[in-house]
Scaffold this active site. Structure first.
Site, PDB file in Angstrom:
ATOM      1  N   CYS A   2       0.871  -1.169   0.000  1.00  0.00           N
ATOM      2  CA  CYS A   2       0.000   0.000   0.000  1.00  0.00           C
ATOM      3  C   CYS A   2       0.911   1.222   0.000  1.00  0.00           C
ATOM      4  O   CYS A   2       2.124   1.093   0.146  1.00  0.00           O
ATOM      5  CB  CYS A   2      -0.852   0.062   1.269  1.00  0.00           C
ATOM      6  SG  CYS A   2      -1.867  -1.387   1.522  1.00  0.00           S
ATOM      7  N   ARG A  27       1.370   1.594  -6.004  1.00  0.00           N
ATOM      8  CA  ARG A  27       1.521   0.641  -4.903  1.00  0.00           C
ATOM      9  C   ARG A  27       0.187   0.023  -4.482  1.00  0.00           C
ATOM     10  O   ARG A  27       0.159  -0.887  -3.653  1.00  0.00           O
ATOM     11  CB  ARG A  27       2.124   1.342  -3.671  1.00  0.00           C
ATOM     12  CG  ARG A  27       3.479   1.944  -3.921  1.00  0.00           C
ATOM     13  CD  ARG A  27       3.976   2.636  -2.677  1.00  0.00           C
ATOM     14  NE  ARG A  27       4.178   1.699  -1.587  1.00  0.00           N
ATOM     15  CZ  ARG A  27       5.273   0.986  -1.416  1.00  0.00           C
ATOM     16  NH1 ARG A  27       6.278   1.117  -2.249  1.00  0.00           N
ATOM     17  NH2 ARG A  27       5.375   0.149  -0.402  1.00  0.00           N
ATOM     18  N   TRP A  74      -3.855  -1.493  -1.201  1.00  0.00           N
ATOM     19  CA  TRP A  74      -3.879  -2.734  -1.975  1.00  0.00           C
ATOM     20  C   TRP A  74      -4.217  -3.780  -0.939  1.00  0.00           C
ATOM     21  O   TRP A  74      -3.395  -4.151  -0.115  1.00  0.00           O
ATOM     22  CB  TRP A  74      -2.520  -2.994  -2.622  1.00  0.00           C
ATOM     23  CG  TRP A  74      -2.489  -4.279  -3.367  1.00  0.00           C
ATOM     24  CD1 TRP A  74      -1.983  -5.467  -2.917  1.00  0.00           C
ATOM     25  CD2 TRP A  74      -2.966  -4.525  -4.682  1.00  0.00           C
ATOM     26  NE1 TRP A  74      -2.137  -6.416  -3.878  1.00  0.00           N
ATOM     27  CE2 TRP A  74      -2.733  -5.880  -4.967  1.00  0.00           C
ATOM     28  CE3 TRP A  74      -3.581  -3.724  -5.656  1.00  0.00           C
ATOM     29  CZ2 TRP A  74      -3.083  -6.458  -6.186  1.00  0.00           C
ATOM     30  CZ3 TRP A  74      -3.921  -4.306  -6.856  1.00  0.00           C
ATOM     31  CH2 TRP A  74      -3.678  -5.645  -7.114  1.00  0.00           C
ATOM     32  N   ASN A  98       1.093   0.275   6.064  1.00  0.00           N
ATOM     33  CA  ASN A  98       1.484  -0.529   4.909  1.00  0.00           C
ATOM     34  C   ASN A  98       2.208  -1.738   5.454  1.00  0.00           C
ATOM     35  O   ASN A  98       3.161  -1.594   6.221  1.00  0.00           O
ATOM     36  CB  ASN A  98       2.415   0.295   4.001  1.00  0.00           C
ATOM     37  CG  ASN A  98       3.112  -0.568   2.971  1.00  0.00           C
ATOM     38  OD1 ASN A  98       2.544  -1.540   2.476  1.00  0.00           O
ATOM     39  ND2 ASN A  98       4.345  -0.225   2.649  1.00  0.00           N
ATOM     40  N   GLY A  99       1.759  -2.942   5.083  1.00  0.00           N
ATOM     41  CA  GLY A  99       2.425  -4.153   5.558  1.00  0.00           C
ATOM     42  C   GLY A  99       1.390  -5.180   5.979  1.00  0.00           C
ATOM     43  O   GLY A  99       0.199  -5.052   5.668  1.00  0.00           O
ATOM     44  N   GLU A 482       7.028 -21.275 -19.135  1.00  0.00           N
ATOM     45  CA  GLU A 482       6.929 -19.887 -18.679  1.00  0.00           C
ATOM     46  C   GLU A 482       8.010 -19.021 -19.346  1.00  0.00           C
ATOM     47  O   GLU A 482       7.747 -17.888 -19.750  1.00  0.00           O
ATOM     48  CB  GLU A 482       7.034 -19.832 -17.143  1.00  0.00           C
ATOM     49  CG  GLU A 482       7.000 -18.467 -16.506  1.00  0.00           C
ATOM     50  CD  GLU A 482       5.756 -17.632 -16.845  1.00  0.00           C
ATOM     51  OE1 GLU A 482       4.812 -18.144 -17.440  1.00  0.00           O
ATOM     52  OE2 GLU A 482       5.792 -16.432 -16.526  1.00  0.00           O
ATOM     53  N   LYS A 486       7.168 -15.834 -21.648  1.00  0.00           N
ATOM     54  CA  LYS A 486       7.688 -14.482 -21.371  1.00  0.00           C
ATOM     55  C   LYS A 486       8.364 -13.929 -22.618  1.00  0.00           C
ATOM     56  O   LYS A 486       8.147 -12.787 -22.989  1.00  0.00           O
ATOM     57  CB  LYS A 486       8.725 -14.495 -20.233  1.00  0.00           C
ATOM     58  CG  LYS A 486       8.221 -14.645 -18.830  1.00  0.00           C
ATOM     59  CD  LYS A 486       7.447 -13.484 -18.273  1.00  0.00           C
ATOM     60  CE  LYS A 486       6.010 -13.554 -18.613  1.00  0.00           C
ATOM     61  NZ  LYS A 486       5.100 -14.224 -17.758  1.00  0.00           N
ATOM     62  N   GLU A 489       5.806 -13.102 -25.450  1.00  0.00           N
ATOM     63  CA  GLU A 489       4.923 -11.986 -25.102  1.00  0.00           C
ATOM     64  C   GLU A 489       5.562 -10.621 -25.309  1.00  0.00           C
ATOM     65  O   GLU A 489       4.921  -9.710 -25.806  1.00  0.00           O
ATOM     66  CB  GLU A 489       4.604 -12.036 -23.593  1.00  0.00           C
ATOM     67  CG  GLU A 489       3.465 -12.884 -23.201  1.00  0.00           C
ATOM     68  CD  GLU A 489       3.219 -12.765 -21.700  1.00  0.00           C
ATOM     69  OE1 GLU A 489       2.108 -12.414 -21.345  1.00  0.00           O
ATOM     70  OE2 GLU A 489       4.149 -13.014 -20.880  1.00  0.00           O
ATOM     71  N   HIS A 505      10.757 -36.292 -30.196  1.00  0.00           N
ATOM     72  CA  HIS A 505       9.510 -36.668 -30.869  1.00  0.00           C
ATOM     73  C   HIS A 505       9.034 -35.569 -31.812  1.00  0.00           C
ATOM     74  O   HIS A 505       7.888 -35.578 -32.237  1.00  0.00           O
ATOM     75  CB  HIS A 505       8.423 -36.970 -29.827  1.00  0.00           C
ATOM     76  CG  HIS A 505       8.801 -38.105 -28.929  1.00  0.00           C
ATOM     77  ND1 HIS A 505       8.912 -39.402 -29.359  1.00  0.00           N
ATOM     78  CD2 HIS A 505       9.151 -38.115 -27.620  1.00  0.00           C
ATOM     79  CE1 HIS A 505       9.286 -40.174 -28.355  1.00  0.00           C
ATOM     80  NE2 HIS A 505       9.454 -39.403 -27.282  1.00  0.00           N
ATOM     81  N   LYS A 604      -3.758  -6.754 -19.199  1.00  0.00           N
ATOM     82  CA  LYS A 604      -3.377  -7.310 -17.899  1.00  0.00           C
ATOM     83  C   LYS A 604      -4.473  -8.230 -17.367  1.00  0.00           C
ATOM     84  O   LYS A 604      -4.184  -9.254 -16.763  1.00  0.00           O
ATOM     85  CB  LYS A 604      -3.116  -6.163 -16.905  1.00  0.00           C
ATOM     86  CG  LYS A 604      -2.552  -6.610 -15.579  1.00  0.00           C
ATOM     87  CD  LYS A 604      -1.101  -7.041 -15.696  1.00  0.00           C
ATOM     88  CE  LYS A 604      -0.593  -7.737 -14.458  1.00  0.00           C
ATOM     89  NZ  LYS A 604       0.551  -8.614 -14.754  1.00  0.00           N
TER      90      LYS A 604
HETATM   91  C1  F6R Z   1       1.467 -13.690 -18.930  1.00  0.00           C
HETATM   92  C2  F6R Z   1       0.244 -13.219 -18.370  1.00  0.00           C
HETATM   93  C3  F6R Z   1      -1.029 -13.902 -18.756  1.00  0.00           C
HETATM   94  C4  F6R Z   1      -1.857 -14.173 -17.490  1.00  0.00           C
HETATM   95  C5  F6R Z   1      -3.215 -14.766 -17.864  1.00  0.00           C
HETATM   96  C6  F6R Z   1      -4.014 -15.141 -16.641  1.00  0.00           C
HETATM   97  O1  F6R Z   1       2.559 -12.941 -18.540  1.00  0.00           O
HETATM   98  O2  F6R Z   1       0.247 -12.304 -17.613  1.00  0.00           O
HETATM   99  O3  F6R Z   1      -0.781 -15.086 -19.424  1.00  0.00           O
HETATM  100  O4  F6R Z   1      -1.139 -15.048 -16.680  1.00  0.00           O
HETATM  101  O5  F6R Z   1      -3.946 -13.854 -18.631  1.00  0.00           O
HETATM  102  O6  F6R Z   1      -4.249 -14.036 -15.838  1.00  0.00           O
HETATM  103  P1  F6R Z   1      -4.684 -14.195 -14.316  1.00  0.00           P
HETATM  104  O7  F6R Z   1      -3.536 -14.776 -13.592  1.00  0.00           O
HETATM  105  O8  F6R Z   1      -5.014 -12.811 -13.889  1.00  0.00           O
HETATM  106  O9  F6R Z   1      -5.862 -15.109 -14.321  1.00  0.00           O
END
Ligand code: F6R
Length: 609
Positions: A2, A27, A74, A98-99, A482, A486, A489, A505, A604
């Protein structure tokens, strides 16, 4: 995570507080509030949602006074509602925090027994009541706060006002950040530098275990009340630099925040003495644990990769049959699911539509739903039977990094918890895991520092690669997926994550001297076979990068470059192997000049079909 801010001076404090909170909104942004000394009283304004709602409330009903504290939240304890928003009031006392207070359950019980009326679900309100009791017992504000700190376990930066001492703010810090500002006839406090930069460049950094009284001057003391002399430092950051804490992108900042995010997520949950997980907050009973016949992980994207670690961990530690399903493939297909199934829905945002619908479908058929989420009070935790939050703080970069590692932490803790209750994980082994997990934030910090430069060098060398392969086995397989996600993306390079055993394979056909192949080969139960994969890739002239255990000469011999990670228990390797994958992807994208924090076509939170 926060943001807190405080002001003592001649300006109208609500304006200074709002302005500071705007610069701390990164934050947290689910609710906000301010408390201001007005005449002989403290008055508060609080509002749910973005700061503009608080701003509106202050426009409609202004607070005029020169001393105040503010907060942008948050949520960690309790949903983002007005009642849970800070500041919290108890008698003449107002607190922002905050914490995370670890012993909040015990404190709540104690305060209720003493007759306190607690109106919110937060840990912070308990701090306000504790200070109030001390003030009622005759202490001045500084001594009352000092006595209260003795009762708190966990992390905090707090700022406290009392109606009885109108010209001052008392602040204290342990594990959460707090910076003090010294201006012309004014003093300030804030969670971070950007909030104060428009007002002063003269800053004092409070250390853990210290307190300060802000009035016309700043006086720092230790816990015993002994004065500490500390000169202010001049900070000449630009506001933009300050918001990202000096990092070029939020993603890089969040990669480097992982040790802190993990500490916050583990805080209060590891029972090192008994080799167990404190699970009061999860809301599943021991009977629930024993009744589970099957665990089904549901998630999308990066969260699906974290969930995949769960498939390995729940099976091996708790010996429960475990499935992993992409939420988008599970929903709508009339899957066989029902009573006896525990669905673990993993989602950073808690709002991903596919995961939400899949979890609802499973619940409607009689399964129990456990939500692992980062955003408190979001849709999936709300519909779930039980919730186990990660405490990564807000993640701003679209590509998830710190939320991935905290999800992995919760999944490992859940697996240990389940294994202990089902009698499949003995105390000694559990102790080893819990101890090992407690050391991960520190080790992750070492890996971040130790591999950053090499990852950047490799990224520079392979920035023009057309394809990149990531290979891993066992718990390194989700990390290979992953790593590839990354990279694609944020750099738009075609990358594949593969189970290393599958290479022959099919994907082996892709390999030639232009293809970097990143093989995750930590010392684990698949190590020998991972070594063979390194050899196979090298024999086909791929550019082979091994992510392997420090001092592993065999891996070094069969790779062109080796990124070293410390030796840890197999179950803990994902926390360390993922770091170079994140850094490599970040630097490739940065060298290519893509929009790292907001990659094209991505959002996001995916709340659409
Ligand atoms: C990858 C990424 C997306 C999310 C996905 C699920 O870096 O951010 O693949 O992981 O859209 O999102 P959440 O976790 O919010 O359900």
């Amino acid at each position: 995570m926060c943001g807190i801010v405080g002001y003592v001076g001649a300006e109208n404090s609500a304006d200074v507080l709002l302005d500071g909170l705007k610069r701390l909104e990164y934050r947290g942004y689910d609710s906000a509030g301010v408390a201001v000394h007005v005449g002989g009283n403290i008055q508060i304004r609080r509002a749910v949602g973005k700061l503009r709602n608080l701003e509106k409330s202050l426009r409609e009903s202004p607070l005029v006074g020169g001393v105040g504290i503010g907060h942008t939240r948050w949520a960690t304890h309790g949903r983002p509602t007005e009642v849970n928003a800070h500041p919290h009031i108890a008698g003449p006392v107002a607190v922002v925090h905050n914490g995370i207070i670890e012993n909040h359950l015990a404190l709540r019980k104690e305060l209720v027994a003493k007759g306190c009326t607690i109106s919110s679900d937060t840990d912070t309100e308990l701090v306000a009541h504790l200070v109030h009791l001390e003030v009622d017992a005759g202490k001045d504000l500084e001594s009352a706060v000092r006595a209260t700190l003795e009762r708190l376990e966990g992390a905090y930066a707090i700022a406290v006002l009392s109606e009885k001492e109108p010209g001052k703010i008392v602040v204290a810090k342990h594990s959460s950040p707090l910076v003090l500002g010294v201006g012309e006839g004014a003093t300030y406090c804030a969670s971070d530098i950007p909030a104060l930069l428009p007002y002063t460049n003269e800053m004092i950094f409070l250390e853990d275990g210290e307190m300060a009284v802000l009035d016309e001057t700043v006086r720092i003391t230790d816990r015993e009340g002994k004065t500490i002399e500390r000169e202010a430092q001049r900070i000449d950051w630009s506001p933009v630099m300050a918001e990202k804490a000096g990092y070029k992108h939020f993603m890089l900042k969040e990669i480097f925040e992982q040790p802190r995010a993990l500490e916050d997520t583990l805080r209060g949950r590891l029972d090192r003495e008994n080799g167990d997980i404190n699970s009061d907050e999860i809301g599943l009973t021991d009977e629930d644990a024993k009744a589970i016949k099957r665990v089904i992980f549901l998630a999308c994207g990066t969260s699906n990769h974290a969930a995949m670690t769960g498939r390995y961990l729940v099976e091996s530690l708790a010996r429960v049959p475990t499935l992993l399903e992409l939420a988008s493939e599970f929903r709508g297909r009339d899957a066989v699911v029902g009573e006896g199934d525990l669905v673990v829905a993993v989602s950073q945002s808690g709002e991903t539509l596919d995961t939400l619908i899949a979890a609802k479908e499973a619940k409607a058929k009689g399964a129990k739903v456990l939500s692992i989420a980062n955003v408190i009070g979001s849709a999936i935790p709300r519909m779930a039977d039980a919730v186990f939050y990660t405490h990564a703080g807000p993640e701003i970069g679209v590509a998830s990094t710190k939320c991935f590692s905290t999800q992995c932490a919760n999944i490992l803790m859940f697996s240990i918890w389940l294994g202990r209750r089902r009698g499949t994980l003995d105390e000694n082994r559990a102790k080893e895991l819990v101890e090992g997990l407690a050391r991960i934030p520190q080790l992750m910090g070492d890996v971040l520092q130790g591999t950053r430069q090499l990852c950047a060098n490799l990224a520079r060398r392979y920035v023009n690669a057309r394809d990149v392969l990531f290979l891993g086995r066992g718990l390194s397989y989700p990390i290979a997926l992953e790593g590839a996600l990354k990279l694609k993306e944020i750099s738009y390079i075609h990358a594949e994550g593969y189970a290393a055993g599958e290479m022959k394979h099919g994907p082996i056909a892709l390999i030639d001297s232009s293809v970097p192949v990143i093989v995750l080969a930590p010392h684990d139960s698949s190590y020998e076979r991972s070594l063979s994969n390194l050899q196979e890739a090298k024999a086909r002239e791929a550019q082979v990068i091994a992510i392997a255990t420090e001092g592993d000469e065999e891996a070094r011999e069969v790779s062109h470059d080796m990124i070293e990670i410390p030796r840890v228990l197999e179950e803990l390797t994902p926390f360390l192997t993922v770091v170079p994958c994140q850094l490599y992807s970040y630097y490739v994208a940065d060298f290519k000049g893509t929009d790292v924090d907001q990659p094209r076509n991505l959002a996001k939170t995916v709340t659409v079909e």
